[in-house]
Design a protein around this motif. Structure first.
Motif, mmCIF file in Angstrom:
data_model
loop_
_atom_site.group_PDB
_atom_site.id
_atom_site.type_symbol
_atom_site.label_atom_id
_atom_site.label_comp_id
_atom_site.label_asym_id
_atom_site.label_seq_id
_atom_site.Cartn_x
_atom_site.Cartn_y
_atom_site.Cartn_z
ATOM 1 N N SER A 125 0.764 -1.140 -0.048
ATOM 2 C CA SER A 125 0.169 -0.011 0.072
ATOM 3 C C SER A 125 0.776 1.252 0.024
ATOM 4 C CB SER A 125 -0.938 0.040 1.136
ATOM 5 O OG SER A 125 -1.558 1.261 1.217
ATOM 6 N N HIS A 126 0.506 2.140 -0.924
ATOM 7 C CA HIS A 126 1.197 3.538 -0.717
ATOM 8 C C HIS A 126 0.066 4.453 -0.550
ATOM 9 C CE1 HIS A 126 4.712 1.831 -2.781
ATOM 10 N NE2 HIS A 126 4.004 1.244 -3.476
ATOM 11 N N MET A 127 0.147 5.142 0.566
ATOM 12 C CA MET A 127 -0.691 6.189 0.849
ATOM 13 C C MET A 127 -0.281 7.540 0.248
ATOM 14 S SD MET A 127 -3.342 5.444 2.766
ATOM 15 C CE MET A 127 -4.020 4.002 3.387
ATOM 16 N N VAL A 128 -1.320 8.231 -0.368
ATOM 17 C CA VAL A 128 -1.025 9.427 -1.075
ATOM 18 C C VAL A 128 -1.349 10.633 -0.420
ATOM 19 C CG1 VAL A 128 -1.107 8.262 -3.385
ATOM 20 C CG2 VAL A 128 -3.116 9.328 -2.578
ATOM 21 N N PRO A 129 -0.987 11.734 -0.569
ATOM 22 C CA PRO A 129 -1.246 13.118 0.336
ATOM 23 C C PRO A 129 -3.005 13.285 -0.022
ATOM 24 C CG PRO A 129 0.762 13.317 -0.813
ATOM 25 C CD PRO A 129 0.320 11.971 -1.213
ATOM 26 N N SER A 130 -3.586 13.980 0.734
ATOM 27 C CA SER A 130 -5.096 14.272 0.403
ATOM 28 C C SER A 130 -4.802 15.453 -0.768
ATOM 29 C CB SER A 130 -5.626 14.650 1.499
ATOM 30 O OG SER A 130 -4.974 15.819 2.307
ATOM 31 N N SER A 131 -3.874 16.298 -0.698
ATOM 32 C CA SER A 131 -3.866 17.489 -1.742
ATOM 33 C C SER A 131 -3.505 16.768 -3.222
ATOM 34 C CB SER A 131 -3.044 18.403 -1.314
ATOM 35 O OG SER A 131 -2.856 19.266 -2.274
ATOM 36 N N HIS A 132 -4.190 16.856 -4.295
ATOM 37 C CA HIS A 132 -4.042 16.516 -5.528
ATOM 38 C C HIS A 132 -2.534 16.980 -5.848
ATOM 39 C CE1 HIS A 132 -7.346 14.252 -7.055
ATOM 40 N NE2 HIS A 132 -7.957 14.813 -6.060
ATOM 41 N N SER A 133 -2.300 18.244 -5.521
ATOM 42 C CA SER A 133 -0.933 18.984 -6.031
ATOM 43 C C SER A 133 0.250 18.250 -5.573
ATOM 44 C CB SER A 133 -1.030 20.483 -5.899
ATOM 45 O OG SER A 133 -0.990 20.506 -4.292
ATOM 46 N N GLU A 134 -0.084 17.358 -4.273
ATOM 47 C CA GLU A 134 0.984 16.823 -3.714
ATOM 48 C C GLU A 134 1.251 15.240 -4.093
ATOM 49 O OE1 GLU A 134 0.995 17.287 0.273
ATOM 50 O OE2 GLU A 134 0.738 19.514 0.238
ATOM 51 N N ARG A 135 0.379 14.912 -5.106
ATOM 52 C CA ARG A 135 0.328 13.597 -5.465
ATOM 53 C C ARG A 135 1.495 13.215 -6.694
ATOM 54 N NH1 ARG A 135 -5.897 12.105 -4.985
ATOM 55 N NH2 ARG A 135 -6.348 12.655 -2.780
ATOM 56 N N THR A 136 2.530 13.479 -6.778
ATOM 57 C CA THR A 136 3.485 13.420 -7.553
ATOM 58 C C THR A 136 3.813 11.945 -7.864
ATOM 59 O OG1 THR A 136 5.436 13.824 -5.925
ATOM 60 C CG2 THR A 136 4.749 15.468 -7.307
ATOM 61 N N VAL A 161 2.030 8.903 -7.476
ATOM 62 C CA VAL A 161 1.027 8.492 -8.082
ATOM 63 C C VAL A 161 0.695 9.155 -9.595
ATOM 64 C CG1 VAL A 161 -1.016 9.682 -7.280
ATOM 65 C CG2 VAL A 161 -1.443 7.454 -8.176
ATOM 66 N N GLU A 162 0.879 10.337 -9.778
ATOM 67 C CA GLU A 162 0.868 11.170 -11.082
ATOM 68 C C GLU A 162 2.098 10.374 -12.162
ATOM 69 O OE1 GLU A 162 0.277 15.199 -12.955
ATOM 70 O OE2 GLU A 162 1.286 15.257 -11.146
ATOM 71 N N GLU A 163 3.291 10.052 -11.370
ATOM 72 C CA GLU A 163 4.374 9.440 -12.339
ATOM 73 C C GLU A 163 4.061 8.057 -12.505
ATOM 74 O OE1 GLU A 163 7.969 9.725 -10.040
ATOM 75 O OE2 GLU A 163 7.820 11.885 -9.772
ATOM 76 N N VAL A 164 3.451 7.350 -11.971
ATOM 77 C CA VAL A 164 2.929 6.145 -12.112
ATOM 78 C C VAL A 164 1.823 5.737 -13.089
ATOM 79 C CG1 VAL A 164 2.049 3.972 -11.221
ATOM 80 C CG2 VAL A 164 3.788 5.032 -10.093
ATOM 81 N N SER A 165 0.555 6.720 -13.014
ATOM 82 C CA SER A 165 -0.578 6.651 -13.812
ATOM 83 C C SER A 165 -0.825 7.775 -14.733
ATOM 84 C CB SER A 165 -1.556 6.132 -12.701
ATOM 85 O OG SER A 165 -1.645 7.422 -12.163
ATOM 86 N N GLY A 166 -0.103 8.835 -14.651
ATOM 87 C CA GLY A 166 -0.463 10.046 -15.490
ATOM 88 C C GLY A 166 -1.451 10.828 -14.847
ATOM 89 N N GLN A 167 -2.026 10.565 -13.653
ATOM 90 C CA GLN A 167 -3.148 11.339 -12.994
ATOM 91 C C GLN A 167 -2.971 11.267 -11.612
ATOM 92 O OE1 GLN A 167 -6.503 9.156 -12.148
ATOM 93 N NE2 GLN A 167 -4.816 7.935 -11.639
ATOM 94 N N THR A 168 -3.714 11.864 -10.913
ATOM 95 C CA THR A 168 -3.554 12.395 -9.587
ATOM 96 C C THR A 168 -4.631 11.571 -8.430
ATOM 97 O OG1 THR A 168 -4.715 14.342 -9.559
ATOM 98 C CG2 THR A 168 -2.086 14.491 -9.683
ATOM 99 N N GLY A 169 -5.560 10.794 -9.376
ATOM 100 C CA GLY A 169 -6.682 10.255 -8.816
ATOM 101 C C GLY A 169 -6.432 8.847 -8.157
ATOM 102 N N VAL A 170 -7.054 8.397 -7.241
ATOM 103 C CA VAL A 170 -6.797 7.080 -6.461
ATOM 104 C C VAL A 170 -8.119 6.372 -6.589
ATOM 105 C CG1 VAL A 170 -4.750 7.843 -5.483
ATOM 106 C CG2 VAL A 170 -6.783 7.980 -4.182
ATOM 107 N N PRO A 171 -8.196 5.046 -6.389
ATOM 108 C CA PRO A 171 -7.014 4.221 -6.362
ATOM 109 C C PRO A 171 -6.365 3.861 -7.828
ATOM 110 C CG PRO A 171 -9.030 2.835 -6.677
ATOM 111 C CD PRO A 171 -9.379 4.535 -6.445
#
Length: 85
Positions: free
Chosen positions: A31-42, A44-54
């Protein structure tokens, strides 16, 4: 065992849906917990190209960053469920 990784957010109902399916199938995952702020989700963005989860990563099957909980659940069923080849 599969080498699964899940990017998630605490309290996210879509993430919970995916985690429930992982548990139902008896799959271990990192599990990788991401920050609640989309702007800080670098990460997950590198992995998927977007900041949404899961977002699911399954390098054993060439999945580098699958978004959308419904798609992930369907993928897990097809790949690791009872009907898996």
């Amino acid at each position: 065992m599969p080498n699964l990784e899940l990017y998630e957010l605490q309290g996210c109902p879509y993430c919970a849906k995916v985690k429930t399916k992982l548990d139902e199938l008896g799959l271990d995952y990192e599990s990788h917990m991401v920050p609640s702020s989309h702007s800080e989700r670098t990460e997950v963005e590198e992995v998927s190209g977007q900041t949404g989860v899961p977002v699911l990563v399954d390098p054993d099957h060439g999945v580098e960053g699958m978004p959308e909980s419904d798609d992930i659940v369907e993928y897990l069923e097809e790949t690791y469920g009872d009907g898996a080849a």
